[in-house]
Design an enzyme around this catalytic site. Structure first.
Site: not given
Length: 305
Positions: A78, A152-153, A182, A196-197
């Site tokens: 990934d 992704n993020e 944080d 995120s999950l």
């Protein structure tokens, strides 16, 4: 002569070996092959003395890769797919991702199925699944200090041994909100099954035109993940910490100072994944993350000593 690209993870010997073998095979078959490693898609790491390592978004495209390329074969896991996405998305090159890593959530097939996958791709027997990306920019005034594509993020968080952060966050034209945590995550639907999950955000199916804002360890029961339309840009301002760390796709990033702001919007670019069979997101959730599997039968009574 048709063009094809190969992007491989040069840290994994098997990926490098297969890349060379595949290049020779495709060249013999009459293809114009360009080969590169995914290191070209890795974002520069900064340090406190040099807080910004800036590569323009279109500066990551490898030599020989252009819009005339039929597709690019990605050999890795990934992380390799995330890096390769930044390399080819500006040119619109479809990706055929072959898993030589671990989970392979974003990959299409496994190494032992490579010959069949290549034959199917060459024959054009596939569908294209587009995944939305983010454009992330660090601005100081109106000057762009740093930018990147994100599949992704984006994560903005405090450094170790520092106190809790306060973030002033404005989504679209809505009034800014203050979040004490944080850190914060801004995620695409693709990234909803990643960091995120783990931070408590929901799973969002890839076709939903949405983004999500997820606080990391918030200091309030009211600070929960927010899902909003991807037409809304996001501005994030650090409030109380001298220096924050920003990371994109778990890969690299830069330091953020009080005079900076982080700007995110849906990118005009997207990642085009080659799917050799109709994409079935819920099947991938079951296979890779165990979502929706039946509960294991448990005994109805326990004999105590």
């Amino acid at each position: 002569m048709p063009k094809v690209g190969i992007i491989y993870n040069d840290i994994k010997p098997v990926a490098g070996r297969v890349a060379i073998e595949l290049k020779d095979k495709l060249t013999t078959a009459g293809w114009d092959v360009s080969i590169t490693s995914s290191i070209g898609g890795i974002l520069g790491y900064s340090n406190p003395e040099s807080p910004v390592c800036h590569t323009p978004i279109d500066g990551l495209t490898p030599p020989g890769f252009d819009s005339e390329m039929k597709f690019a074969i990605v050999l890795g896991g990934d992380g390799t797919v995330l890096a390769a996405s930044r390399q080819v998305a500006p040119c619109g090159i479809p990706i055929l991702a072959i898993n030589t890593g671990h989970m392979g959530f974003l990959t299409e097939t496994y190494l032992n199925q490579l010959p069949q996958a290549i034959d199917q791709a060459i024959a054009g027997e596939y569908e294209i699944e587009e995944r939305a990306m983010l454009t992330v920019k660090v601005l100081r005034g109106e000057s762009v200090l740093w930018e990147a594509l994100c599949l992704n993020e984006m994560v903005l968080h405090r450094e170790p041994l520092t106190s809790m952060c306060h973030f002033e966050i404005a989504v679209g034209r809505h009034a800014p909100v203050d979040i004490a945590a944080d850190g914060v995550i801004v995620s695409t639907p693709t990234g909803s099954t990643a960091y995120s999950l783990s931070a408590g955000g929901p799973v969002v199916t890839p076709g939903v035109p949405a983004l999500q804002l997820v606080p990391i360890c918030p200091h309030s029961l009211a600070s929960r993940a927010l899902v909003f339309p991807d037409t809304e840009p996001v501005n994030i301002y650090p409030v109380n910490i001298p220096r924050l760390v920003m990371v994109v796709d778990g890969n690299g990033g830069c330091y953020i100072f009080p005079e900076d702001r982080v700007y995110l919007e849906r990118s005009p670019y997207s990642v085009k994944f080659i799917r050799l069979q109709p994409p079935e997101f819920f099947r991938i959730l079951r296979e890779k993350l165990g979502w929706g599997l039946p509960h294991i039968a448990k005994p109805t009574s326990v004999e105590l000593p």
